[in-house]
Motif scaffolding. Structure first.
Motif, mmCIF file in Angstrom:
data_model
loop_
_atom_site.group_PDB
_atom_site.id
_atom_site.type_symbol
_atom_site.label_atom_id
_atom_site.label_comp_id
_atom_site.label_asym_id
_atom_site.label_seq_id
_atom_site.Cartn_x
_atom_site.Cartn_y
_atom_site.Cartn_z
ATOM 1 N N ARG A 71 51.330 41.875 27.728
ATOM 2 C CA ARG A 71 50.006 41.262 27.836
ATOM 3 C C ARG A 71 49.431 41.644 29.197
ATOM 4 N NH1 ARG A 71 53.735 37.369 29.225
ATOM 5 N NH2 ARG A 71 53.248 36.127 31.088
ATOM 6 N N GLY A 72 48.136 41.436 29.391
ATOM 7 C CA GLY A 72 47.549 41.746 30.680
ATOM 8 C C GLY A 72 46.044 41.823 30.618
ATOM 9 N N ASN A 73 45.460 42.453 31.634
ATOM 10 C CA ASN A 73 44.022 42.625 31.678
ATOM 11 C C ASN A 73 43.691 43.865 32.496
ATOM 12 O OD1 ASN A 73 43.619 41.688 34.608
ATOM 13 N ND2 ASN A 73 44.570 39.874 33.706
ATOM 14 N N ILE A 74 42.531 44.409 32.223
ATOM 15 C CA ILE A 74 42.015 45.546 32.973
ATOM 16 C C ILE A 74 40.514 45.348 33.134
ATOM 17 C CG2 ILE A 74 41.727 46.946 30.869
ATOM 18 C CD1 ILE A 74 42.380 49.415 32.607
ATOM 19 N N GLY A 75 40.002 45.633 34.316
ATOM 20 C CA GLY A 75 38.593 45.353 34.526
ATOM 21 C C GLY A 75 38.011 46.116 35.691
ATOM 22 N N PRO A 82 44.313 40.608 42.130
ATOM 23 C CA PRO A 82 42.994 40.197 41.650
ATOM 24 C C PRO A 82 42.788 40.484 40.171
ATOM 25 C CG PRO A 82 42.820 42.276 42.790
ATOM 26 C CD PRO A 82 44.259 41.843 42.911
ATOM 27 N N GLN A 83 41.800 39.831 39.614
ATOM 28 C CA GLN A 83 41.240 40.155 38.314
ATOM 29 C C GLN A 83 39.755 40.401 38.513
ATOM 30 O OE1 GLN A 83 42.297 37.352 35.150
ATOM 31 N NE2 GLN A 83 44.053 36.659 36.349
ATOM 32 N N ALA A 84 39.167 41.199 37.652
ATOM 33 C CA ALA A 84 37.756 41.541 37.818
ATOM 34 C C ALA A 84 36.871 40.299 37.793
ATOM 35 C CB ALA A 84 37.330 42.523 36.727
ATOM 36 N N LYS A 85 37.268 39.266 37.058
ATOM 37 C CA LYS A 85 36.439 38.065 36.934
ATOM 38 C C LYS A 85 36.542 37.156 38.157
ATOM 39 C CE LYS A 85 39.872 35.338 34.378
ATOM 40 N NZ LYS A 85 40.124 34.614 33.107
#
Length: 843
Positions: free
Chosen positions: A549-553, A157-160
């Motif tokens: 690269r990536g994302n955190i949320g 998952p991603q937070a968005k």
């Protein structure tokens, strides 16, 4: 999302070409990025190879663990059924209903733990079958593949992204007119032949898209219609109560419309209005050739047993109690309709992007009319149950003699009429902002909120007859629907009945109205309404640096639930209320170990809500003949889990890859079936019933590994294959071992293709190991391993005209189920092969 991925796929191809010519990756990337905006509308993605490249590059450039299926062109989705295409993805397993993919599970989880959306939003749906539970999962039979441009499968998952996918999230994407060339047209005609029904049915689809010269306004319309005559044979074992050999016959008509208007007056503003509707008419009759020793005092002369269970012998009728040899027939007129109305406004500047999306989705369905009756008498019967299938035949009663099959009409067995309307609806509002950063490792910050109001419910309308005696002395001769085909030719043992008569219950329905007199009333045991209010907000940071690269949320979700049903006395409505909230962190990291090798890691807390039927305290899916019924539990907690992924991907040329991913899910709560015996105030047959309800289990774990390999050999041939190992285990509330619904320990898929300028051919095989599939008749359902072989070939007559042939279930797979106690059959279902011949044009 797909537009960005498409640009990146073009970039990847250009990077590969540049590297082959000796340029540095950085220079090639910069030049390619400048070219993408100019070329995005003139470069076509066509053919199997190009479609696989586009799907592969979606995976390659995503910041989380994502797989994709991309349509080769308008109308060129890889399979007739969207679920069948999804099963080609590693870690994805599907369940079939009547030979068509309907539910999807990801990485060993229940299909109801898979979140499926259309353009980022939920789609309301109801079942056409009276025994279908009210699910959160999407029924893929509703969506014509011609209307889908691509699928994205988010395994982490991603937070968005919306919560609700413990297994994963599937997003279906439809086309928009400004993305297509002006005056684009597509049309197709097709004929489908089904072996069991021995019928040929038509299908048609068409799409037209227009935009003005300034390319600021466009409109797209699509239509799809399809008919299918479905026949299924199924052996059914009710243990000591009896056996059935069931003939299911259904006429399906699906019609779908998709309309999209898009206005982009300048480079910053883009507005889209989208309307989608689909209707499925699914009138059907199930005629079940039963032996019922459990309804009489007769003896069983058992000649063979397995673990003390009778598997071969003769049932001796007592000729005095209830009929013990009947054709138990139910005719259902069923329609389900789904509508989606969605508006999206996107405003983009150099500094930020603001998106607002709002709309509503509604569905109606259930069973419009259900007519049940039993036809037969008394008879000895021989039966046989093997590990391959089961069957039986009457010895003193001829199932092909219409005058001998008497209509039962007494206090224990009598004709019935009922209706079970259902509805499902959701309204939503979502706002998201993405703020671009110019310095540091974080490239952008995203934040947003979403509000959803959901309501779903059902009623049960029962009836009495003002002239019950009108049914006296009736036989199948008065309502003759003709003979079945030879039953269970692939899996029926020697004792299986060959053919039997089907009573015409559509004609019986007319007789009920004209002669018996239908007097309807509400059966309050079947009333249910669930109201859910959801609020979610999130913040997510996207980062990028040297080779990573990536994302955190973090996402916060809260749910208020109100479940409404009648009290045990059936005199007043009672509300059951509950609420909960959760913080759901997530992180995804991709590291470029080299130009062609990517390492990925991800971790998150995830949540999924139980299906609506499991939450409702009302009764559903009742079977008065067997005295079986389901009842939900509004006190259930949601499914909660912590998950971790680690993987490596090697892209050894522009259209080939090898990847390995390890995944782990630690389940903190999940839902398991439980069975109790209690009084049910059913309108037709009150008494002590077997009630299947739900309860929260203890802890559980799902761990496994996915291996995916894709290669184009450069000579027209190519291969796509994957293998998934998934080990799932759990505990019930008492700490005892419990199986998790939907998990196959081993799954394997392989697709080979050949493509040149004239033809495109594909051969695909999908296999999955046995899996626990819930419970029926008070015992577990353990679906045996099964494999399906499909084939297709397309001949390009001209650049714009294709003719095609496709075959589904070439191996004529029998869907076999046991109760997990022995290898003796509980169900053996045969759906037969299907063949398609079609032609399409585009310009």
């Amino acid at each position: 999302m797909l537009a960005n991925n498409f640009k990146k796929s073009l970039l990847a191809v250009n990077v590969s070409i540049a590297l082959g010519a000796g340029f540095s990756g950085a220079v090639a990337a910069e030049e390619s990025q400048n070219q993408v905006q100019e070329n995005v509308e003139v470069i076509e993605v066509r053919g199997i190879r190009r479609s696989l490249e586009a799907s592969m590059n979606t995976k390659r450039f995503a910041n989380s663990v994502v797989d994709a299926v991309t349509a080769e062109d308008i109308g060129d989705f890889p399979d007739k059924n969207i679920a069948d295409s999804l099963q080609r993805i590693s870690g994805v397993q599907i369940s079939k209903d009547f030979g068509e993919g309907s539910q999807v599970s990801i990485r060993g989880t229940d299909p109801d733990l898979t979140k499926t959306q259309l353009n980022g939003q939920s789609v309301a749906s109801t079942g056409w079958y009276v025994l279908d539970p009210a699910r959160r999962s999407f029924n893929f039979e509703l969506m014509p593949s011609e209307m889908v441009s691509g699928l994205e499968v988010y395994k982490t998952p991603q937070a968005k992204l919306d919560e609700g996918g413990v297994g994963g999230t599937i997003i279906m994407r439809t086309r928009k007119p400004l993305d297509l060339e002006s005056n684009s047209f597509f049309g197709s005609v097709e004929a489908q032949y089904s072996e069991l029904s021995e019928s040929t049915d038509p299908a048609f689809s068409g799409l037209a898209s227009w935009k003005n010269e300034d390319e600021t306004f466009g409109i797209l319309g699509a239509i799809s219609t399809a008919e299918r005559h479905t026949v299924r044979h199924q052996g059914e074992n009710y243990w000591t109560w009896g056996n059935g050999v069931a003939h299911f016959d259904q006429e399906r008509e699906r019609t779908a419309y998709d309309i999209t208007a898009q206005w982009a007056p300048n480079d910053s503003l883009d507005m889209v209005a989208h309307y989608f509707t689909t209707e499925l008419k699914a009138n059907n009759q199930n005629s079940n050739y039963l032996i019922m020793p459990g309804r009489s005092g007769a003896d069983l002369e058992v000649t063979a047993t397995n673990d003390d269970l009778p598997v071969k012998g003769i049932h001796r009728t007592d000729g005095a109690t209830d009929y013990d040899a009947v054709i138990d027939a139910y005719y259902r007129e069923a329609t389900m309709e789904t509508e989606v109305l969605d508006f999206t406004v996107n405003y983009e500047t150099d500094a930020y992007t603001l998106t607002v999306q709002f709309g509503k989705t509604e569905a109606t369905g259930g069973t419009d009319k259900e007519v049940g009756a039993q036809w037969g008498g008394y008879s000895d019967a021989e039966f046989e149950i093997t590990s391959k299938g089961l069957g039986h035949r009457w010895l003193n009663l001829d199932g092909t003699d219409a005058s001998a099959l008497k209509l039962a009409n007494d206090e224990f067995m009598a004709p019935s009429f009922s209706r079970s309307p259902k509805y499902d609806e959701e309204a939503y509002l979502q706002a998201d902002i993405k703020y671009h950063l110019d310095s540091g490792d974080f490239t952008s910050i995203e934040a947003g909120f979403k509000v959803r109001d959901h309501e779903t419910g059902q009623k049960k309308i029962a009836s009495n007859f003002t002239n019950q005696s009108a049914f006296d002395n009736k036989t199948v001769a008065d309502f003759n629907g003709g003979l079945t085909e030879s039953m269970l030719p692939e899996s029926g043992p020697d004792a299986t009945v060959d053919k039997f008569l089907k009573p015409d219950h559509a004609k019986l329905l007319n007789f009920m109205y004209s002669d018996a007199g239908v007097s309807e009333f509400e059966d309050r045991t079947g009333y249910s309404k669930l109201e859910e209010d959801h609020l979610a907000f999130y913040v997510q940071g996207n980062f990028s640096g040297e080779n990573y690269r990536g994302n955190i949320g973090l996402r916060h979700v809260s749910t208020d639930l109100t479940a409404i049903a009648y009290d045990p006395s059936l005199t007043k409505l009672v509300e059951h209320e509950s609420e909960y909230s959760d913080w759901l962190p997530s992180v995804n990291i991709a590291y470029n170990l080299s130009e062609d090798v990517i390492l990925r890691a991800a971790a998150a807390k995830v949540l999924a809500r139980p299906k609506y039927t499991d939450l409702s305290p009302a009764y559903s899916g009742s079977n008065p003949t067997l005295q079986l019924v389901n009842q939900g539990n509004p006190e259930l907690d949601p499914f909660r889990a912590s998950q971790f992924d680690f993987g490596a991907e090697w892209y050894f040329n522009e259209s080939s890859m090898l990847s390995v991913t390890f995944f782990s899910k630690s389940l903190e709560s999940f839902v398991l079936p439980a069975t109790v015996e209690k009084f049910v105030p059913d309108a037709d047959n009150p008494g002590i019933w077997t009630v299947t309800t739900q309860e929260n289990g203890g802890n559980g774990n799902v761990e496994g590994i996915e291996v995916q390999y894709q290669q184009d050999f450069g000579n027209g041939f190519g291969i796509v294959t994957n293998y998934t190992y998934s080990d799932a285990s759990g505990e019930d509330k008492d700490g005892k071992k419990a199986d998790l619904v939907g998990n196959s320990r081993n799954t394997f898929n392989i697709s080979g293709y050949f493509e040149n300028d004239l033809i495109a051919a594909r051969l695909a095989y999908n296999w999955r190991d046995e899996f626990f599939n819930g419970s029926t008749f008070g015992t577990p359902d353990v679906a045996s391993s099964r494999g399906y072989l499909d084939a297709s070939i397309v001949y390009h007559v001209t650049e714009n005209i294709d003719v095609s042939f496709e075959a589904v279930n070439l191996l004529n797979e029998v869907e076999h189920t046991t109760a997990g106690i022995t290898n003796n059959t509980k169900f053996n279902a045969e759906n037969g092969r299907r063949y398609f011949v079609g032609a399409s044009f585009r310009f």
